[in-house]
Design an enzyme around this catalytic site. Structure first.
Site, PDB file in Angstrom:
ATOM      1  N   GLY A 294      12.864  41.089  59.296  1.00  0.00           N
ATOM      2  CA  GLY A 294      14.003  40.246  58.952  1.00  0.00           C
ATOM      3  C   GLY A 294      14.839  39.882  60.173  1.00  0.00           C
ATOM      4  O   GLY A 294      15.032  40.703  61.077  1.00  0.00           O
TER       5      GLY A 294
ATOM      6  N   GLN B 205      16.207  44.068  66.673  1.00  0.00           N
ATOM      7  CA  GLN B 205      14.958  44.762  66.338  1.00  0.00           C
ATOM      8  C   GLN B 205      13.780  43.792  66.416  1.00  0.00           C
ATOM      9  O   GLN B 205      12.727  44.112  66.994  1.00  0.00           O
ATOM     10  CB  GLN B 205      15.064  45.349  64.933  1.00  0.00           C
TER      11      GLN B 205
ATOM     12  N   HIS C 106      14.334  42.543  51.324  1.00  0.00           N
ATOM     13  CA  HIS C 106      12.989  43.081  51.527  1.00  0.00           C
ATOM     14  C   HIS C 106      11.960  42.268  50.735  1.00  0.00           C
ATOM     15  O   HIS C 106      10.856  42.006  51.216  1.00  0.00           O
ATOM     16  CB  HIS C 106      12.921  44.538  51.050  1.00  0.00           C
TER      17      HIS C 106
ATOM     18  N   LYS D  70      17.824  39.611  59.932  1.00  0.00           N
ATOM     19  CA  LYS D  70      19.029  40.425  59.733  1.00  0.00           C
ATOM     20  C   LYS D  70      19.179  41.439  60.870  1.00  0.00           C
ATOM     21  O   LYS D  70      20.268  41.672  61.370  1.00  0.00           O
ATOM     22  CB  LYS D  70      18.925  41.115  58.370  1.00  0.00           C
TER      23      LYS D  70
HETATM   24  P1  AMP Z   1      15.175  48.333  56.534  1.00  0.00           P
HETATM   25  O1  AMP Z   1      14.634  48.876  55.257  1.00  0.00           O
HETATM   26  O2  AMP Z   1      16.661  48.184  56.546  1.00  0.00           O
HETATM   27  O3  AMP Z   1      14.610  49.029  57.750  1.00  0.00           O
HETATM   28  O4  AMP Z   1      14.644  46.856  56.622  1.00  0.00           O
HETATM   29  C1  AMP Z   1      13.256  46.580  56.516  1.00  0.00           C
HETATM   30  C2  AMP Z   1      13.021  45.132  56.882  1.00  0.00           C
HETATM   31  O5  AMP Z   1      13.768  44.298  56.003  1.00  0.00           O
HETATM   32  C3  AMP Z   1      13.500  44.800  58.306  1.00  0.00           C
HETATM   33  O6  AMP Z   1      12.569  43.912  58.909  1.00  0.00           O
HETATM   34  C4  AMP Z   1      14.820  44.132  58.045  1.00  0.00           C
HETATM   35  O7  AMP Z   1      15.192  43.227  59.067  1.00  0.00           O
HETATM   36  C5  AMP Z   1      14.547  43.406  56.747  1.00  0.00           C
HETATM   37  N1  AMP Z   1      15.790  43.079  56.065  1.00  0.00           N
HETATM   38  C6  AMP Z   1      16.805  43.939  55.741  1.00  0.00           C
HETATM   39  N2  AMP Z   1      17.820  43.262  55.161  1.00  0.00           N
HETATM   40  C7  AMP Z   1      17.447  41.955  55.125  1.00  0.00           C
HETATM   41  C8  AMP Z   1      18.062  40.755  54.669  1.00  0.00           C
HETATM   42  N3  AMP Z   1      19.279  40.754  54.135  1.00  0.00           N
HETATM   43  N4  AMP Z   1      17.382  39.602  54.800  1.00  0.00           N
HETATM   44  C9  AMP Z   1      16.135  39.581  55.355  1.00  0.00           C
HETATM   45  N5  AMP Z   1      15.501  40.673  55.814  1.00  0.00           N
HETATM   46  C10 AMP Z   1      16.145  41.842  55.694  1.00  0.00           C
END
Ligand code: AMP
Length: 288
Positions: free
Chosen positions: A152, A158, A42, A154
């Site tokens: 991300g 999405q 994040h 990741k």
């Molecule tokens: P989340 O809190 O899991 O909904 O993720 C919030 C944002 O952080 C989303 O755009 C995810 O794709 C990104 N994100 C989560 N994990 C990673 C990672 N390991 N590397 C890069 N971005 C990430």
């Protein structure tokens, strides 16, 4: 950093920041949507946001609509104090942390569906998930009205869904994808990694390893179907209990059986000791 929980206050604060900076078009605002339980992945989004915008707004909202009834909404980690410290240290100006009633007030009746790109892979394994994502992200976009939003790689599907949404609805928001941040051993950072007991955490590296090996084989011109089958077997042999998919798709449309001359993506989802992990890697186009 200002932490804001009411929409009215968010709108007033952003309007004041834009005014202070000399008007609507003289300041660039970035939005980084998250569900909290923040980690270095994040923070990489916040760092990337600072490079492309003057003001960074992060949101934390654990969106009930993107969890199916059997999923982990109730136990999803919540770490407000630690998260806001991390965001402030990273240089985030505003933390937008609405309650559920602020996002979905009584009578809320609208769902955004991005057909096609939402249908396969995680969309098939998690019915309704991307409707929940598209709906909340549309709301966050309208609440913050950012110039740019960062997501991300990741969560590769999405990102593809959001790109399609923004193109289809003519939203004047630049979408930036940020490469996946990983632990030293290759496991992608995820808020869900904390569910893993140490022995399962150690076994979880079978996921990036299986993808890496399949990319190596496919990149050398090897048979994709064979490489995907080997990757699935490697996940089970490595300690995963079930594999939802290991799939090679077009990097933009996420259609299966991609043209090897275009950018492709290899994606996988598998469950280890009750925790579902996802990961993906790029597969470069082959030379004509
Ligand atoms: P989340 O809190 O899991 O909904 O993720 C919030 C944002 O952080 C989303 O755009 C995810 O794709 C990104 N994100 C989560 N994990 C990673 C990672 N390991 N590397 C890069 N971005 C990430």
């Amino acid at each position: 950093m200002q932490t804001i929980r009411q929409l009215q206050s968010l709108r007033e604060t952003i309007a004041a920041l834009r005014l202070q900076a000399g008007g609507e078009s003289s300041v660039r605002i970035a939005l980084v949507p998250t569900m909290g339980a923040l980690h270095a992945g994040h923070i990489a989004l916040i760092e990337a946001a600072k490079r492309v915008a003057d003001i960074v707004v992060a949101s934390i909202f654990v969106n009930p609509r993107q969890f199916a009834p059997n999923e982990d909404l109730g136990r999803y980690p919540r770490r407000e104090v630690q998260d806001s410290r991390m965001l402030a240290e990273a240089g985030c100006a505003i933390l937008w942390m609405p309650g559920v009633e602020e996002i979905y007030p009584a009578g809320f009746a609208t769902t955004i569906t991005v057909a096609g790109v939402s249908d396969g892979l995680d969309g098939a394994a998690r019915p309704g998930h991307f409707d929940g994502v598209a709906t909340v992200v549309t709301k966050l976009f309208n609440q913050v009205r950012p110039d740019v939003a960062l997501f991300g790689e990741k969560d590769f599907q999405q990102l593809a869904v959001i790109r399609r949404l923004v193109a289809d609805l003519d939203l004047a928001i630049e979408i930036v994808g940020v490469p996946t941040q990983r632990e030293d051993d290759g496991l992608a950072l995820s808020s869900r990694n904390i569910y893993l007991a140490p022995e399962d955490r150690a076994r979880a590296i079978a996921l990036p390893r299986a993808l890496g090996e399949a990319v190596r084989v496919i990149g050398k011109g090897g048979d994709p179907a064979g490489a995907l089958a080997v990757a699935k077997d490697a996940l089970i042999a490595g300690g995963f209990d079930t594999v939802d998919y290991v799939a090679l798709v077009d990097a933009e449309t996420l259609e299966p059986s991609p043209d090897a001359m275009r950018p492709r993506r290899l994606l996988a989802a598998a469950t280890i000791a009750g925790t579902r992990l996802i990961d993906n890697v790029a597969v470069a186009p082959t030379e004509g």
